[in-house]
Design an enzyme around this catalytic site. Structure first.
Site, PDB file in Angstrom:
ATOM      1  N   GLY A   1     121.680  18.949  21.711  1.00  0.00           N
ATOM      2  CA  GLY A   1     121.783  17.948  22.787  1.00  0.00           C
ATOM      3  C   GLY A   1     123.115  16.933  22.340  1.00  0.00           C
ATOM      4  O   GLY A   1     123.745  16.270  23.218  1.00  0.00           O
TER       5      GLY A   1
ATOM      6  N   GLU B   1     119.839  25.293  18.434  1.00  0.00           N
ATOM      7  CA  GLU B   1     118.668  25.476  19.295  1.00  0.00           C
ATOM      8  C   GLU B   1     118.136  26.626  18.882  1.00  0.00           C
ATOM      9  O   GLU B   1     116.807  26.782  18.964  1.00  0.00           O
ATOM     10  CB  GLU B   1     118.809  25.399  20.666  1.00  0.00           C
ATOM     11  CG  GLU B   1     119.149  23.900  21.212  1.00  0.00           C
ATOM     12  CD  GLU B   1     120.333  23.542  20.977  1.00  0.00           C
ATOM     13  OE1 GLU B   1     121.338  24.054  20.473  1.00  0.00           O
ATOM     14  OE2 GLU B   1     120.765  22.438  21.828  1.00  0.00           O
TER      15      GLU B   1
ATOM     16  N   ALA C   1     118.272  16.722  21.097  1.00  0.00           N
ATOM     17  CA  ALA C   1     117.235  16.343  21.873  1.00  0.00           C
ATOM     18  C   ALA C   1     116.080  15.827  20.838  1.00  0.00           C
ATOM     19  O   ALA C   1     116.030  16.218  19.510  1.00  0.00           O
ATOM     20  CB  ALA C   1     116.565  17.338  22.606  1.00  0.00           C
TER      21      ALA C   1
ATOM     22  N   GLU D   1     126.175  18.606  22.930  1.00  0.00           N
ATOM     23  CA  GLU D   1     126.235  19.064  24.353  1.00  0.00           C
ATOM     24  C   GLU D   1     126.805  17.624  25.095  1.00  0.00           C
ATOM     25  O   GLU D   1     127.217  17.651  26.408  1.00  0.00           O
ATOM     26  CB  GLU D   1     124.804  19.387  24.917  1.00  0.00           C
ATOM     27  CG  GLU D   1     124.603  20.799  24.349  1.00  0.00           C
ATOM     28  CD  GLU D   1     123.039  21.429  24.642  1.00  0.00           C
ATOM     29  OE1 GLU D   1     122.326  20.718  24.336  1.00  0.00           O
ATOM     30  OE2 GLU D   1     123.115  22.525  25.632  1.00  0.00           O
TER      31      GLU D   1
HETATM   32  N1  3HC Z   1     114.246  14.982  16.735  1.00  0.00           N
HETATM   33  C1  3HC Z   1     113.194  14.461  16.358  1.00  0.00           C
HETATM   34  N2  3HC Z   1     113.137  14.239  14.772  1.00  0.00           N
HETATM   35  C2  3HC Z   1     114.305  14.947  14.272  1.00  0.00           C
HETATM   36  C3  3HC Z   1     115.177  15.627  14.749  1.00  0.00           C
HETATM   37  C4  3HC Z   1     115.155  15.732  16.053  1.00  0.00           C
HETATM   38  N3  3HC Z   1     116.069  16.395  16.808  1.00  0.00           N
HETATM   39  N4  3HC Z   1     115.963  15.904  13.648  1.00  0.00           N
HETATM   40  C5  3HC Z   1     115.467  15.591  12.546  1.00  0.00           C
HETATM   41  N5  3HC Z   1     114.436  14.725  12.813  1.00  0.00           N
HETATM   42  C6  3HC Z   1     113.502  14.065  11.803  1.00  0.00           C
HETATM   43  C7  3HC Z   1     112.846  14.907  11.047  1.00  0.00           C
HETATM   44  O1  3HC Z   1     111.732  15.512  11.434  1.00  0.00           O
HETATM   45  C8  3HC Z   1     112.622  13.977   9.710  1.00  0.00           C
HETATM   46  O2  3HC Z   1     111.784  13.402   9.694  1.00  0.00           O
HETATM   47  P1  3HC Z   1     110.644  12.720   8.709  1.00  0.00           P
HETATM   48  O3  3HC Z   1     111.752  11.843   7.942  1.00  0.00           O
HETATM   49  O4  3HC Z   1     109.682  11.993   9.379  1.00  0.00           O
HETATM   50  O5  3HC Z   1     110.185  13.927   7.946  1.00  0.00           O
HETATM   51  C9  3HC Z   1     113.821  13.112   9.798  1.00  0.00           C
HETATM   52  O6  3HC Z   1     114.448  13.181  11.204  1.00  0.00           O
HETATM   53  C10 3HC Z   1     115.017  13.414   8.882  1.00  0.00           C
HETATM   54  O7  3HC Z   1     115.364  14.937   9.047  1.00  0.00           O
HETATM   55  P2  3HC Z   1     115.771  15.755   7.758  1.00  0.00           P
HETATM   56  O8  3HC Z   1     114.814  15.530   6.781  1.00  0.00           O
HETATM   57  O9  3HC Z   1     115.946  17.158   8.256  1.00  0.00           O
HETATM   58  O10 3HC Z   1     117.107  14.856   7.446  1.00  0.00           O
HETATM   59  P3  3HC Z   1     118.332  15.761   6.940  1.00  0.00           P
HETATM   60  O11 3HC Z   1     119.431  14.583   6.586  1.00  0.00           O
HETATM   61  O12 3HC Z   1     118.153  16.721   5.708  1.00  0.00           O
HETATM   62  O13 3HC Z   1     119.103  16.675   8.108  1.00  0.00           O
HETATM   63  C11 3HC Z   1     119.597  16.985  10.491  1.00  0.00           C
HETATM   64  C12 3HC Z   1     119.502  15.779   9.285  1.00  0.00           C
HETATM   65  C13 3HC Z   1     120.834  18.149  10.004  1.00  0.00           C
HETATM   66  C14 3HC Z   1     120.115  16.362  11.531  1.00  0.00           C
HETATM   67  C15 3HC Z   1     118.439  17.846  10.473  1.00  0.00           C
HETATM   68  O14 3HC Z   1     117.224  17.135  10.705  1.00  0.00           O
HETATM   69  C16 3HC Z   1     118.296  18.821  11.806  1.00  0.00           C
HETATM   70  O15 3HC Z   1     118.851  19.945  11.572  1.00  0.00           O
HETATM   71  N6  3HC Z   1     117.656  18.580  12.811  1.00  0.00           N
HETATM   72  C17 3HC Z   1     117.386  19.290  13.813  1.00  0.00           C
HETATM   73  C18 3HC Z   1     118.664  19.411  14.620  1.00  0.00           C
HETATM   74  C19 3HC Z   1     118.522  20.392  15.966  1.00  0.00           C
HETATM   75  O16 3HC Z   1     117.624  21.155  15.973  1.00  0.00           O
HETATM   76  N7  3HC Z   1     118.826  19.787  17.124  1.00  0.00           N
HETATM   77  C20 3HC Z   1     118.626  20.387  18.338  1.00  0.00           C
HETATM   78  C21 3HC Z   1     117.385  19.915  19.049  1.00  0.00           C
HETATM   79  S1  3HC Z   1     116.868  20.786  20.569  1.00  0.00           S
HETATM   80  C22 3HC Z   1     117.895  20.303  21.643  1.00  0.00           C
HETATM   81  O17 3HC Z   1     118.996  19.542  21.442  1.00  0.00           O
HETATM   82  C23 3HC Z   1     117.784  20.837  22.913  1.00  0.00           C
HETATM   83  C24 3HC Z   1     119.027  20.619  23.896  1.00  0.00           C
HETATM   84  O18 3HC Z   1     119.880  21.933  23.915  1.00  0.00           O
HETATM   85  C25 3HC Z   1     118.643  20.346  25.218  1.00  0.00           C
END
Ligand code: 3HC
Length: 702
Positions: free
Chosen positions: A103, A126, A62, A106
């Site tokens: 997501g 998450e 997400a 998912e």
């Molecule tokens: N939403 C919005 N922005 C995101 C994001 C997301 N899910 N994931 C990463 N970003 C942004 C970061 O804030 C960063 O922004 P910036 O350059 O402005 O600082 C940019 O993307 C790059 O991120 P990283 O510096 O972390 O890049 P990496 O290449 O090191 O890592 C990654 C990539 C492994 C995808 C890491 O960003 C990550 O773990 N992201 C989060 C993943 C996550 O937690 N997903 C679950 C979201 S909640 C969800 O899905 C709810 C659902 O169940 C309904």
């Protein structure tokens, strides 16, 4: 290109998500995917559908930055899109590279199959944001893997490599040419008939013994340290085995919403962005290119040097471990080998990884052969003269472009840099012990450290899996400067009548892995007496250093090593000790301090409010750039519970006025010079402002 590109290849509609940087499922992406699937279903020339990501990633989940905005609730919501995917008469194949997270995974679980390249990773992280997978992850994943795997994977949020994911049933096939092979796979499914969606596969979730959940709660619950999301995850996975798909889904929705409203979710998402923000340095332009670091030399083969060398080796960077003492070097290499062997026996690395990693560490006995390194990190003991000597040697032995880092935890970076002809390339690179495990890398800028040097170390920190934070040059930098207030305050409270058990219990219930006094016992007190003797010399006139540690050492109670300190020890089990209390009481009497009782609430305030007050002083002085940088330092270097968001975020949540009140009390009790309120804190409270307003107030001179 729009956020989702549509193209038809060999009768397969290929939907390419193109939403940099991580293809998060923003409203535009969800809408683009929905339109793409509808178009493909309507097109008689299309037999199947492939969803693929552009750039380096499939879909990271997400869009976290959309949380709490109208876009997150706007249609098509993720669950609407998933229903459309599952109802598609034409098979949909997710083609995964990079990562498919949250997501993103998912959504892939509502495709009819998932193929991935070998380097891809999948996961439901998450929990790290204080959430649970809210788009059916807790209900669909166990249908593929069984509940035991799902419980572990979703409560830890770990990334699962494609090969393992294939074995676990999450990924159907490992492929080589992602798009072409995914198209082939989709055509095969179309020819065989669209398979049933994951939601209809029930064999792995029927007849599950409820004991599995009870056992898991009992076993894994200890690691959750106050986090609420993991327990909710277990509840919803259990519901997936006892209720119909739709009932379980409704329960998942309800629990997801509750977590979304929680303080922990807010704190963890603050922390997620804080870690990424910390890498951005306002006066280091984003277009400054970090130097490539292809080889490193670490000077000093003790525990710290060895751990630092392992951090590089683990990240694929060859490293020379230099020690002029041959015996110490052999010992250091032995310790490294043993550490890797322990990881092997625990199954966290393979024999091939052990060989590869250990093989990247080359022991060297002198400074003759350093012409090929791009960076040096000195990790010898804290002696300015010795460090200056080493830096002068490194200045001669390494190529002129090489960066020279020091792992000092308190010494003056400028003084160390003055021993070289390249002070612009000298920087603090403060790792935390054990350096191969702890995530904090405190980079410390001297007055002459260049923007390129800073950019390089911040990028390198990320490359080797650390959380880098930039600090200014002062005694203790960001982290250790604050630490003394926490540990010394615990002793002040003992003198005034609190017990070690009570103080440590409050700290541990708050989420610290170990309370401050148990920590003292573990670290051992003999060395602390020497450090404190030096510190006493620079103490302001209005402050008194407690002397409990000194009394403990005099009584032969040096901590766990002597089976007695603030506690007594039976093996590693810590037990309350009346003898320790007698000693504390006697010392209080000697100091003329009256003992009284403390509430848990007061202990909590006295342990943690001073961190926030000192953090504010660091902001005032420009030692830390942002309050959130301090949070990153304390979470990763000192085990401050991440679900509070870090000390500064926590302080703001509970109310900066409360922190100020404690600082006023402690200033009056312990000396205003160091314990009294920060001017910044006073201004923020007076004006009803928060950390985001601090830069403007500081720039205006407070
Ligand atoms: N939403 C919005 N922005 C995101 C994001 C997301 N899910 N994931 C990463 N970003 C942004 C970061 O804030 C960063 O922004 P910036 O350059 O402005 O600082 C940019 O993307 C790059 O991120 P990283 O510096 O972390 O890049 P990496 O290449 O090191 O890592 C990654 C990539 C492994 C995808 C890491 O960003 C990550 O773990 N992201 C989060 C993943 C996550 O937690 N997903 C679950 C979201 S909640 C969800 O899905 C709810 C659902 O169940 C309904």
């Amino acid at each position: 290109m729009s956020t989702v590109d549509y193209a038809v290849q060999s009768s397969v509609a290929v939907l390419t998500v193109a939403y940099p940087p991580v293809n998060a499922l923003s409203l535009a992406v969800r809408a683009g995917l929905g339109e793409g699937v509808a178009r493909a279903i309507a097109d008689p020339a299309v037999k199947a559908i492939v969803v693929i990501g552009s750039g380096t990633i499939f879909i990271a989940g997400a869009d976290i930055s959309e949380f709490g905005t109208p876009n997150s609730a706007a249609e098509p919501r993720l669950q609407t899109l998933q229903a459309q995917f599952e109802a598609s008469p034409k098979p949909i194949v997710a083609a995964i590279h990079g990562t498919a997270l949250g997501g993103g995974l998912e959504l892939a679980l509502t495709c009819h199959a998932r193929v991935a390249v070998q380097s891809a990773k999948v996961g439901l992280p998450e929990v790290k944001l204080g959430l649970l997978p809210g788009a059916g992850g807790t209900i669909r994943l166990p249908r593929l893997t069984g509940v035991v795997v799902a419980l572990e994977a979703i409560t830890t949020g770990r990334h699962i490599g494609a090969v393992e994911a294939n074995k676990l049933g999450i990924v159907d096939a490992i492929v080589f040419d992602l798009k072409a092979d995914a198209i082939g796979y989709a055509l095969k499914l179309a020819a065989e008939g669209t398979p049933p969606p994951v939601r209809d596969r029930n064999d792995k979730i029927t007849g599950v013994d409820p004991k599995v959940f009870a056992d898991f709660r009992a076993r894994a619950g200890k690691k959750w340290r106050g986090q609420i999301a993991p327990a909710r995850i277990v509840d919803v996975i259990e519901a997936a085995t006892t209720r119909s798909f739709d009932d379980a889904k409704a329960f998942e929705n309800e629990q997801f919403k509750a977590l979304m409203e929680s303080d922990q979710r807010k704190a963890l998402i603050h922390y997620f962005f804080a870690e990424r923000e910390a890498r951005k340095i306002p006066d280091v332009p984003a277009d400054i290119k970090p130097l490539p670091i292809r080889k490193v030399v670490v000077i000093g083969s003790g525990l710290m040097g060895g751990g630092i060398a392992m951090s590089f080796a683990n990240a694929g960077i060859p490293v020379k471990l230099l020690d002029i003492d041959a015996e110490a070097l052999a010992r250091g290499m032995g310790v490294i080998r043993k550490t890797y062997e322990t990881s092997l026996s625990r199954g966290s690395i393979t024999q091939a990884q052990l060989d590869e990693r250990f093989g990247r560490i080359e022991p060297v006995g002198g400074y003759d052969d350093l012409g090929d390194v791009d960076m040096a990190i000195e990790a010898v003991f804290e002696d300015m003269a010795l460090k200056q000597k080493i830096f002068a040697l490194l200045d001669k032995a390494t190529p002129p472009h090489a960066i020279l880092g020091t792992n000092t935890s308190s010494l003056d970076i400028d003084q160390i840099a003055s021993a070289t002809t390249r002070p612009d390339k000298v920087i603090g690179a403060h790792f935390f012990s054990p350096a191969n495990v702890m995530k904090l890398l405190e980079a410390v800028r001297g007055s002459k450290t260049s923007a390129e040097t800073i950019a390089t170390v911040m990028a390198l920190g990320k490359q080797i899996g650390k959380a880098p934070v930039l600090a200014g040059n002062c005694d203790g930098f960001i982290g250790n400067r604050m630490l003394q207030y926490y540990t010394v305050n615990a002793e002040y409270m003992l003198e005034r009548g609190a017990t070690p058990e009570q103080i440590d219990r409050v700290a541990e219930q708050f989420g610290m892995a170990m309370g401050p006094l148990a920590m003292r016992d573990l670290a051992g007190m003999a060395q602390a007496v020497n450090v404190r003797a030096v510190r006493k010399l620079t103490l302001p006139a209005d402050e008194r250093m407690p002397e409990l540690v000194e009394r403990m050492v005099e009584a032969g109670r040096i901590g766990q090593k002597s089976s007695a300190g603030f506690y007594r020890y039976d093996g590693r089990e810590r037990l309350p000790d009346p003898a320790a209390l007698d000693l504390i009481r006697a010392e209080a009497q000697r100091q003329g301090i009256e003992q009284r009782s403390f509430t848990d609430e007061e202990i909590l305030a006295r342990l943690f409010h001073p961190l926030v007050n000192e953090g504010a002083k660091e902001l005032e002085e420009g030692i830390a750039i942002r309050a959130s940088d301090i949070d990153v330092a304390w979470v990763n270097g000192y085990g401050f519970p991440v679900h509070t968001g870090g000390p500064m975020f926590w302080g703001e949540q509970i109310g900066l006025d409360k922190v100020l009140a404690t600082a006023r009390t402690l200033g009056a009790e312990n000396g205003q010079t160091r314990w009294g309120p920060s001017r910044l804190l006073e201004r923020l409270v007076a004006e009803g402002k928060g950390w985001k307003d601090a830069p403007a107030l500081i720039a205006a001179g407070l």
